[in-house]
Design a protein around this motif. Structure first.
Motif, mmCIF file in Angstrom:
data_model
loop_
_atom_site.group_PDB
_atom_site.id
_atom_site.type_symbol
_atom_site.label_atom_id
_atom_site.label_comp_id
_atom_site.label_asym_id
_atom_site.label_seq_id
_atom_site.Cartn_x
_atom_site.Cartn_y
_atom_site.Cartn_z
ATOM 1 N N ILE A 115 0.858 -1.192 0.000
ATOM 2 C CA ILE A 115 0.000 0.000 0.000
ATOM 3 C C ILE A 115 0.891 1.238 0.000
ATOM 4 O O ILE A 115 1.840 1.332 0.774
ATOM 5 C CB ILE A 115 -0.899 0.016 1.260
ATOM 6 C CG1 ILE A 115 -1.794 -1.228 1.315
ATOM 7 C CG2 ILE A 115 -1.728 1.295 1.347
ATOM 8 C CD1 ILE A 115 -2.858 -1.283 0.212
ATOM 9 N N CYS A 116 0.597 2.178 -0.867
ATOM 10 C CA CYS A 116 1.362 3.433 -0.891
ATOM 11 C C CYS A 116 1.116 4.183 0.425
ATOM 12 O O CYS A 116 -0.027 4.437 0.801
ATOM 13 C CB CYS A 116 0.928 4.297 -2.073
ATOM 14 S SG CYS A 116 1.613 5.973 -2.005
ATOM 15 N N PRO A 117 2.194 4.522 1.144
ATOM 16 C CA PRO A 117 2.008 5.167 2.451
ATOM 17 C C PRO A 117 1.477 6.603 2.324
ATOM 18 O O PRO A 117 1.040 7.176 3.320
ATOM 19 C CB PRO A 117 3.411 5.157 3.051
ATOM 20 C CG PRO A 117 4.331 5.061 1.883
ATOM 21 C CD PRO A 117 3.611 4.319 0.808
ATOM 22 N N TYR A 118 1.509 7.167 1.133
ATOM 23 C CA TYR A 118 1.064 8.551 0.958
ATOM 24 C C TYR A 118 -0.420 8.645 0.652
ATOM 25 O O TYR A 118 -1.148 9.397 1.293
ATOM 26 C CB TYR A 118 1.907 9.254 -0.121
ATOM 27 C CG TYR A 118 3.384 9.252 0.217
ATOM 28 C CD1 TYR A 118 3.917 10.174 1.108
ATOM 29 C CD2 TYR A 118 4.235 8.281 -0.320
ATOM 30 C CE1 TYR A 118 5.258 10.149 1.459
ATOM 31 C CE2 TYR A 118 5.588 8.250 0.019
ATOM 32 C CZ TYR A 118 6.093 9.180 0.903
ATOM 33 O OH TYR A 118 7.414 9.151 1.253
ATOM 34 N N CYS A 119 -0.865 7.831 -0.356
ATOM 35 C CA CYS A 119 -2.280 7.923 -0.726
ATOM 36 C C CYS A 119 -3.100 6.734 -0.231
ATOM 37 O O CYS A 119 -4.316 6.699 -0.414
ATOM 38 C CB CYS A 119 -2.420 8.059 -2.239
ATOM 39 S SG CYS A 119 -1.849 6.598 -3.136
ATOM 40 N N LYS A 120 -2.381 5.761 0.374
ATOM 41 C CA LYS A 120 -3.026 4.559 0.933
ATOM 42 C C LYS A 120 -3.701 3.690 -0.127
ATOM 43 O O LYS A 120 -4.570 2.886 0.196
ATOM 44 C CB LYS A 120 -4.067 4.922 2.024
ATOM 45 C CG LYS A 120 -3.609 5.962 3.032
ATOM 46 C CD LYS A 120 -2.559 5.397 3.955
ATOM 47 C CE LYS A 120 -2.111 6.464 4.957
ATOM 48 N NZ LYS A 120 -0.808 6.174 5.557
ATOM 49 N N VAL A 133 5.445 0.671 -7.196
ATOM 50 C CA VAL A 133 5.408 2.068 -7.634
ATOM 51 C C VAL A 133 4.019 2.659 -7.437
ATOM 52 O O VAL A 133 3.011 2.000 -7.703
ATOM 53 C CB VAL A 133 5.760 2.169 -9.142
ATOM 54 C CG1 VAL A 133 5.781 3.614 -9.594
ATOM 55 C CG2 VAL A 133 7.101 1.509 -9.432
ATOM 56 N N CYS A 134 3.973 3.899 -6.950
ATOM 57 C CA CYS A 134 2.727 4.667 -6.992
ATOM 58 C C CYS A 134 3.016 5.897 -7.843
ATOM 59 O O CYS A 134 3.705 6.820 -7.386
ATOM 60 C CB CYS A 134 2.253 5.071 -5.600
ATOM 61 S SG CYS A 134 0.751 6.079 -5.668
ATOM 62 N N LEU A 135 2.541 5.867 -9.093
ATOM 63 C CA LEU A 135 2.872 6.951 -10.018
ATOM 64 C C LEU A 135 2.320 8.295 -9.571
ATOM 65 O O LEU A 135 3.048 9.290 -9.590
ATOM 66 C CB LEU A 135 2.427 6.591 -11.437
ATOM 67 C CG LEU A 135 3.259 5.466 -12.095
ATOM 68 C CD1 LEU A 135 2.634 5.045 -13.419
ATOM 69 C CD2 LEU A 135 4.715 5.860 -12.281
ATOM 70 N N PRO A 136 1.062 8.370 -9.121
ATOM 71 C CA PRO A 136 0.521 9.690 -8.718
ATOM 72 C C PRO A 136 1.333 10.336 -7.597
ATOM 73 O O PRO A 136 1.475 11.564 -7.562
ATOM 74 C CB PRO A 136 -0.901 9.374 -8.236
ATOM 75 C CG PRO A 136 -1.252 8.069 -8.851
ATOM 76 C CD PRO A 136 0.038 7.315 -9.027
ATOM 77 N N CYS A 137 1.891 9.514 -6.680
ATOM 78 C CA CYS A 137 2.654 10.070 -5.554
ATOM 79 C C CYS A 137 4.147 10.120 -5.861
ATOM 80 O O CYS A 137 4.928 10.592 -5.022
ATOM 81 C CB CYS A 137 2.435 9.244 -4.297
ATOM 82 S SG CYS A 137 0.734 9.215 -3.751
ATOM 83 N N ASP A 138 4.559 9.607 -7.019
ATOM 84 C CA ASP A 138 5.975 9.494 -7.346
ATOM 85 C C ASP A 138 6.710 8.767 -6.216
ATOM 86 O O ASP A 138 7.788 9.161 -5.787
ATOM 87 C CB ASP A 138 6.597 10.888 -7.587
ATOM 88 C CG ASP A 138 8.081 10.787 -7.965
ATOM 89 O OD1 ASP A 138 8.468 9.753 -8.553
ATOM 90 O OD2 ASP A 138 8.843 11.719 -7.637
HETATM 91 ZN ZN LIG Z 1 0.393 6.946 -3.595
#
Ligand SMILES: [Zn+2]
Length: 263
Positions: free
Chosen positions: A2-7, A29-34
């Motif tokens: 899970i992306c820690p920024y956008c979850k 990879v989470c592209l929106p959060c880079d």
């Molecule tokens: Zn993210």
């Protein structure tokens, strides 16, 4: 993962897909959060936690400062990581920069200030001073006061081939302990510079010194001066002779020449 920024769930992809180059790893990879994190080889186990660009550069700086500790061989890698765990108050399995968040990175950077790098330079500098003959017990802090002109009784106490990394100059250095009254614990570093302009002079001077010290100098030793020439001179450690000191005009440099003691 899970992306820690956008979850939101991160994408799992190969390095070829992400970078266009095969680094033989995969990434989350989470592209929106880079945000991203690499994996161990081509497996699925992440190397740490996902980091955005800001955290990636913080971790990079942490590595830059921390890795110096074990890369210079001062401590072993495992010892350095043990110290990291202690400094950061973390269990050893959590003491990995790849797992650090922003707060932890900032804490580590405050614990290992930039000066540490400077300090490791100082350590290298101190070793160099000692290697070059600085004796903390006897050497003055400022450069050797010039020896007065004259003739001294000396003993060869060390021989080195010194390469100055900065100037690229190379020299034979004969450490000559002075025996005369009033010069106790003084030594003269007899330097013979092998610079392009003075090569022939340097050869002559070296051969003369060798002859005085009763060294049978085979000319081939000049092929590997840092080993063979030094070895040849080491045969004469402890040999006593006379040294004449002459000052050079308009220079702090003194000329030295050796001669056999008068019987
Ligand atoms: Zn993210």
């Amino acid at each position: 993962m899970i992306c820690p920024y956008c979850k939101k769930p991160a994408e799992f992809m190969s390095s070829v897909d992400f970078y266009g180059h095969d680094y033989k790893t995969n990434l989350y990879v989470c592209l929106p959060c880079d945000a991203r994190v690499g994996t161990h080889g081509r497996g699925k186990t992440p190397l740490g936690t996902m980091a955005n660009s800001n955290l990636r550069s913080l971790r990079k700086e942490c590595h830059r400062r921390f890795d110096v500790r074990w890369k210079t061989g001062k401590v072993s890698r495992s010892k350095a990581y043990q110290q990291l765990a202690e400094m950061m108050n973390l269990p050893s399995e959590k003491a990995h920069i790849g797992m650090f968040d922003k707060v932890q990175c900032t804490k580590l950077l405050s614990l290992i200030p930039k000066e540490r790098n400077y300090m490791s330079n100082l350590a290298a500098m101190a070793q160099k001073l000692l290697a070059e003959g600085f004796d903390p017990k006897t050497s003055p802090v400022d450069n050797y006061e010039k020896l007065p002109e004259g003739i001294y009784d000396v003993v060869l106490s060390d021989v080195k081939w010194v390469v100055n990394e900065n100037s690229g100059s190379e020299r034979l250095q004969l450490d000559l302990d002075i025996l005369n009254d009033g010069f106790e614990n003084r030594k003269h570093l007899g330097m013979i510079f092998f610079s392009e302009k003075m090569m022939e002079r340097a050869l002559k001077q070296t051969m003369k010194c060798a002859a005085v010290l009763d060294i049978d100098l085979d000319p081939t030793v000049f092929g590997s001066p840092e080993t063979d020439l030094v070895e040849a001179f080491k045969e004469a450690l402890g040999v006593q002779c006379e040294m004449e000191i002459k000052h050079q005009k308009n220079s702090d440099f003194v000329n030295f020449s050796l001669s056999e003691p008068e019987a």
